[in-house]
Design an enzyme around this catalytic site. Structure first.
Site, PDB file in Angstrom:
ATOM      1  N   ARG A  89       1.139  -2.925   6.813  1.00 41.91           N
ATOM      2  CA  ARG A  89       2.061  -2.071   7.572  1.00 41.91           C
ATOM      3  C   ARG A  89       2.942  -2.759   8.604  1.00 41.91           C
ATOM      4  O   ARG A  89       4.097  -2.342   8.752  1.00 41.91           O
ATOM      5  CB  ARG A  89       1.266  -0.909   8.193  1.00 41.91           C
ATOM      6  CG  ARG A  89       0.763   0.052   7.105  1.00 41.91           C
ATOM      7  CD  ARG A  89      -0.393   0.882   7.556  1.00 41.91           C
ATOM      8  NE  ARG A  89      -1.597   0.079   7.755  1.00 41.91           N
ATOM      9  CZ  ARG A  89      -2.752   0.551   8.161  1.00 41.91           C
ATOM     10  NH1 ARG A  89      -2.870   1.833   8.437  1.00 41.91           N
ATOM     11  NH2 ARG A  89      -3.796  -0.240   8.301  1.00 41.91           N
ATOM     12  N   ARG A 109      -2.527  -8.661  12.785  1.00 44.38           N
ATOM     13  CA  ARG A 109      -1.426  -7.982  13.479  1.00 44.38           C
ATOM     14  C   ARG A 109      -0.648  -9.004  14.287  1.00 44.38           C
ATOM     15  O   ARG A 109      -1.262  -9.804  15.005  1.00 44.38           O
ATOM     16  CB  ARG A 109      -1.965  -6.902  14.428  1.00 44.38           C
ATOM     17  CG  ARG A 109      -2.575  -5.703  13.711  1.00 44.38           C
ATOM     18  CD  ARG A 109      -1.490  -4.877  13.022  1.00 44.38           C
ATOM     19  NE  ARG A 109      -2.014  -3.792  12.185  1.00 44.38           N
ATOM     20  CZ  ARG A 109      -2.338  -3.917  10.885  1.00 44.38           C
ATOM     21  NH1 ARG A 109      -2.211  -5.067  10.266  1.00 44.38           N
ATOM     22  NH2 ARG A 109      -2.782  -2.877  10.213  1.00 44.38           N
ATOM     23  N   THR A 152     -15.807  -4.574   5.154  1.00 46.44           N
ATOM     24  CA  THR A 152     -15.873  -4.521   6.623  1.00 46.44           C
ATOM     25  C   THR A 152     -16.146  -3.108   7.133  1.00 46.44           C
ATOM     26  O   THR A 152     -16.415  -2.917   8.310  1.00 46.44           O
ATOM     27  CB  THR A 152     -14.581  -5.067   7.264  1.00 46.44           C
ATOM     28  OG1 THR A 152     -13.480  -4.497   6.587  1.00 46.44           O
ATOM     29  CG2 THR A 152     -14.517  -6.575   7.185  1.00 46.44           C
ATOM     30  N   HIS A 207     -16.150  -4.627 -10.373  1.00 50.38           N
ATOM     31  CA  HIS A 207     -17.613  -4.678 -10.232  1.00 50.38           C
ATOM     32  C   HIS A 207     -18.199  -3.814 -11.336  1.00 50.38           C
ATOM     33  O   HIS A 207     -18.225  -2.584 -11.236  1.00 50.38           O
ATOM     34  CB  HIS A 207     -18.030  -4.147  -8.843  1.00 50.38           C
ATOM     35  CG  HIS A 207     -19.478  -4.354  -8.521  1.00 50.38           C
ATOM     36  ND1 HIS A 207     -20.030  -3.985  -7.324  1.00 50.38           N
ATOM     37  CD2 HIS A 207     -20.491  -4.898  -9.249  1.00 50.38           C
ATOM     38  CE1 HIS A 207     -21.317  -4.284  -7.319  1.00 50.38           C
ATOM     39  NE2 HIS A 207     -21.619  -4.834  -8.488  1.00 50.38           N
ATOM     40  N   ASP A 208     -18.660  -4.472 -12.401  1.00 50.07           N
ATOM     41  CA  ASP A 208     -19.205  -3.727 -13.548  1.00 50.07           C
ATOM     42  C   ASP A 208     -20.057  -4.706 -14.340  1.00 50.07           C
ATOM     43  O   ASP A 208     -20.314  -5.823 -13.854  1.00 50.07           O
ATOM     44  CB  ASP A 208     -18.035  -3.150 -14.374  1.00 50.07           C
ATOM     45  CG  ASP A 208     -18.410  -1.875 -15.125  1.00 50.07           C
ATOM     46  OD1 ASP A 208     -19.510  -1.847 -15.725  1.00 50.07           O
ATOM     47  OD2 ASP A 208     -17.622  -0.924 -15.129  1.00 50.07           O
ATOM     48  N   ILE A 209     -20.477  -4.320 -15.522  1.00 46.04           N
ATOM     49  CA  ILE A 209     -21.260  -5.274 -16.316  1.00 46.04           C
ATOM     50  C   ILE A 209     -20.349  -6.455 -16.686  1.00 46.04           C
ATOM     51  O   ILE A 209     -19.111  -6.302 -16.743  1.00 46.04           O
ATOM     52  CB  ILE A 209     -21.884  -4.620 -17.571  1.00 46.04           C
ATOM     53  CG1 ILE A 209     -20.795  -4.026 -18.477  1.00 46.04           C
ATOM     54  CG2 ILE A 209     -22.909  -3.564 -17.185  1.00 46.04           C
ATOM     55  CD1 ILE A 209     -21.299  -3.581 -19.835  1.00 46.04           C
ATOM     56  N   ASP A 224      -5.602  -6.556  -6.410  1.00 44.82           N
ATOM     57  CA  ASP A 224      -6.810  -6.286  -5.619  1.00 44.82           C
ATOM     58  C   ASP A 224      -7.484  -5.012  -6.108  1.00 44.82           C
ATOM     59  O   ASP A 224      -7.384  -3.953  -5.493  1.00 44.82           O
ATOM     60  CB  ASP A 224      -6.414  -6.175  -4.141  1.00 44.82           C
ATOM     61  CG  ASP A 224      -7.618  -5.978  -3.219  1.00 44.82           C
ATOM     62  OD1 ASP A 224      -8.749  -6.315  -3.620  1.00 44.82           O
ATOM     63  OD2 ASP A 224      -7.410  -5.480  -2.092  1.00 44.82           O
ATOM     64  N   LEU A 225      -8.172  -5.131  -7.257  1.00 41.20           N
ATOM     65  CA  LEU A 225      -8.853  -3.965  -7.827  1.00 41.20           C
ATOM     66  C   LEU A 225     -10.368  -4.064  -7.672  1.00 41.20           C
ATOM     67  O   LEU A 225     -11.086  -3.168  -8.094  1.00 41.20           O
ATOM     68  CB  LEU A 225      -8.456  -3.786  -9.305  1.00 41.20           C
ATOM     69  CG  LEU A 225      -6.952  -3.553  -9.535  1.00 41.20           C
ATOM     70  CD1 LEU A 225      -6.646  -3.396 -11.030  1.00 41.20           C
ATOM     71  CD2 LEU A 225      -6.451  -2.328  -8.776  1.00 41.20           C
ATOM     72  N   LYS A 226     -10.847  -5.132  -7.085  1.00 42.65           N
ATOM     73  CA  LYS A 226     -12.270  -5.287  -6.736  1.00 42.65           C
ATOM     74  C   LYS A 226     -13.191  -4.915  -7.898  1.00 42.65           C
ATOM     75  O   LYS A 226     -14.030  -4.019  -7.816  1.00 42.65           O
ATOM     76  CB  LYS A 226     -12.619  -4.443  -5.498  1.00 42.65           C
ATOM     77  CG  LYS A 226     -11.853  -4.857  -4.249  1.00 42.65           C
ATOM     78  CD  LYS A 226     -12.310  -4.105  -3.017  1.00 42.65           C
ATOM     79  CE  LYS A 226     -11.603  -4.574  -1.760  1.00 42.65           C
ATOM     80  NZ  LYS A 226     -10.150  -4.278  -1.716  1.00 42.65           N
ATOM     81  N   LYS A 237       0.340  -7.984  -2.599  1.00 45.05           N
ATOM     82  CA  LYS A 237      -0.957  -7.436  -3.005  1.00 45.05           C
ATOM     83  C   LYS A 237      -0.750  -6.046  -3.581  1.00 45.05           C
ATOM     84  O   LYS A 237      -0.232  -5.146  -2.910  1.00 45.05           O
ATOM     85  CB  LYS A 237      -1.909  -7.371  -1.803  1.00 45.05           C
ATOM     86  CG  LYS A 237      -3.319  -6.901  -2.190  1.00 45.05           C
ATOM     87  CD  LYS A 237      -4.324  -7.157  -1.078  1.00 45.05           C
ATOM     88  CE  LYS A 237      -4.406  -6.038  -0.067  1.00 45.05           C
ATOM     89  NZ  LYS A 237      -5.121  -4.848  -0.567  1.00 45.05           N
ATOM     90  N   GLN A 296      -6.965  -0.451  12.067  1.00 44.00           N
ATOM     91  CA  GLN A 296      -7.806  -1.642  11.916  1.00 44.00           C
ATOM     92  C   GLN A 296      -8.668  -1.778  13.167  1.00 44.00           C
ATOM     93  O   GLN A 296      -8.172  -1.690  14.281  1.00 44.00           O
ATOM     94  CB  GLN A 296      -6.941  -2.895  11.732  1.00 44.00           C
ATOM     95  CG  GLN A 296      -6.193  -2.942  10.404  1.00 44.00           C
ATOM     96  CD  GLN A 296      -7.085  -3.394   9.246  1.00 44.00           C
ATOM     97  OE1 GLN A 296      -8.310  -3.418   9.371  1.00 44.00           O
ATOM     98  NE2 GLN A 296      -6.467  -3.720   8.126  1.00 44.00           N
ATOM     99  N   ASP A 319       0.845  -1.197   0.000  1.00 46.86           N
ATOM    100  CA  ASP A 319       0.000   0.000   0.000  1.00 46.86           C
ATOM    101  C   ASP A 319       0.879   1.247   0.000  1.00 46.86           C
ATOM    102  O   ASP A 319       0.958   1.980   0.995  1.00 46.86           O
ATOM    103  CB  ASP A 319      -0.948  -0.019   1.208  1.00 46.86           C
ATOM    104  CG  ASP A 319      -1.960  -1.155   1.098  1.00 46.86           C
ATOM    105  OD1 ASP A 319      -2.402  -1.452  -0.035  1.00 46.86           O
ATOM    106  OD2 ASP A 319      -2.305  -1.749   2.131  1.00 46.86           O
TER     107      ASP A 319
HETATM  108  O1  C5P Z   1      -1.539  -2.387   6.673  1.00 51.19           O
HETATM  109  P1  C5P Z   1      -2.625  -3.411   6.896  1.00 51.19           P
HETATM  110  O2  C5P Z   1      -2.070  -4.760   7.357  1.00 51.19           O
HETATM  111  O3  C5P Z   1      -3.739  -2.910   7.738  1.00 51.19           O
HETATM  112  O4  C5P Z   1      -3.175  -3.670   5.432  1.00 51.19           O
HETATM  113  C1  C5P Z   1      -4.244  -4.531   5.208  1.00 51.19           C
HETATM  114  C2  C5P Z   1      -4.586  -4.587   3.756  1.00 51.19           C
HETATM  115  O5  C5P Z   1      -5.778  -5.348   3.610  1.00 51.19           O
HETATM  116  C3  C5P Z   1      -4.862  -3.238   3.113  1.00 51.19           C
HETATM  117  O6  C5P Z   1      -4.441  -3.325   1.747  1.00 51.19           O
HETATM  118  C4  C5P Z   1      -6.347  -3.098   3.211  1.00 51.19           C
HETATM  119  O7  C5P Z   1      -6.904  -2.329   2.188  1.00 51.19           O
HETATM  120  C5  C5P Z   1      -6.808  -4.541   3.051  1.00 51.19           C
HETATM  121  N1  C5P Z   1      -8.107  -4.814   3.663  1.00 51.19           N
HETATM  122  C6  C5P Z   1      -8.380  -4.621   5.011  1.00 51.19           C
HETATM  123  N2  C5P Z   1      -9.601  -4.897   5.533  1.00 51.19           N
HETATM  124  C7  C5P Z   1     -10.535  -5.378   4.747  1.00 51.19           C
HETATM  125  C8  C5P Z   1     -10.294  -5.586   3.389  1.00 51.19           C
HETATM  126  C9  C5P Z   1      -9.046  -5.292   2.883  1.00 51.19           C
HETATM  127  O8  C5P Z   1      -7.517  -4.183   5.756  1.00 51.19           O
HETATM  128  N3  C5P Z   1     -11.692  -5.684   5.265  1.00 51.19           N
END
Ligand code: C5P
Length: 249
Positions: free
Chosen positions: A228, A198, A137, A83-85, A79-81, A52, A207, A30
């Site tokens: 992170r 974590r 989430t 969602h379209d036709i 991870d571009l998610k 990712k 988070q 990220d």
């Molecule tokens: O830095 P961190 O470990 O929090 O990064 C988690 C990754 O997972 C990020 O790319 C975040 O966008 C993704 N993610 C998330 N929670 C979700 C879905 C995706 O943290 N529910």
């Protein structure tokens, strides 16, 4: 991107739960530049194979960052998610398959035809996993009610995951809490990719609900996504190794 890995990484088995934790750890890049991404990849070394690439890095740097990662022997989770036709999603997945990514995301809410079109397009790259995002989430039951979706968030997660798997998706992205429900309801033969992880004894950051690597694996995750804690560590390789140890332990 340098520091190529010596061997091509074998594809993951059908249950998606490899015995090698390095096959199950995904590092989230990220960041907004290819240079920053490369620095992380080099620092992690051979402690993780899969990275990712999400909308931030992809929007900033485009497909070249993906090509460079793959050329250096890494796997990419794009991870571009989508969602379209169906036609548009299928065309995008076909391009991702040409890039040789290993995993990508679509929104399960795109439903049957869109999901099937995505899965069919992914067949151009054997082993490419199509993962469905169910309910983000960041949403709660009030948000769902506002858009006309009744029931609990959990009901929606299970319903959307069922639709995704019934239409050929290889797995879902889910929190650890959702993962245990999904394993209980839908079984073992699909991937569950779990973020919000974590290492034991570190800060949560932004988070909200976090789990340790061991808890995520125990909940049924086939893969964990860690950003992170690894990318911002003084020693990313050591942090990644610690996480691998916790995944096995
Ligand atoms: O830095 P961190 O470990 O929090 O990064 C988690 C990754 O997972 C990020 O790319 C975040 O966008 C993704 N993610 C998330 N929670 C979700 C879905 C995706 O943290 N529910």
């Amino acid at each position: 991107m340098h520091a190529a890995l010596p061997n091509r990484i074998p594809e993951i088995g059908v249950s998606y739960r490899s015995h090698d934790p390095r096959q199950r750890l995904i590092v989230a890049l990220d960041v907004s530049t290819a240079a920053a991404a490369q620095k992380i990849v080099v620092a992690v070394g051979d402690s993780a194979f899969t990275y990712k690439v999400g909308m931030q890095l992809y929007t900033a740097e485009g497909p070249q960052v993906v090509r460079d990662l793959i050329a250096s022997g890494r796997r990419v989770f794009l991870d571009l998610k989508y969602h379209d036709i169906p036609n548009t999603v299928g065309a995008a997945v076909a391009e991702a398959a040409k890039l040789d990514v290993s995993m990508l995301t679509v929104h399960a809410a795109g439903t049957g035809k869109m999901l099937r079109t995505a899965v069919d397009a992914a067949k151009a790259r054997p082993g490419l996993m199509v993962l469905a995002v169910t309910v983000l989430t960041s949403l709660d039951s009030h948000d769902l009610e506002n858009i006309g979706v009744r029931g609990t968030v959990e009901d929606s997660v299970v319903r959307l995951a069922t639709i995704a798997l019934a239409n050929g998706c290889h797995g879902v992205v889910a929190s650890a809490r959702e993962a245990s429900t999904l394993r209980a309801e839908l079984g073992e033969m699909f991937a569950i990719v779990t973020p919000g992880v974590r290492p034991a004894g570190t800060s949560a950051g932004d988070q909200v609900r976090i789990v340790t690597p061991a808890e995520a694996i125990a909940s049924g995750a086939s893969h964990i996504v860690v950003g992170r804690p690894i990318t911002e560590a003084a020693d990313p390789a050591a942090e990644a190794r610690a996480i691998l140890g916790q995944m096995s332990g």
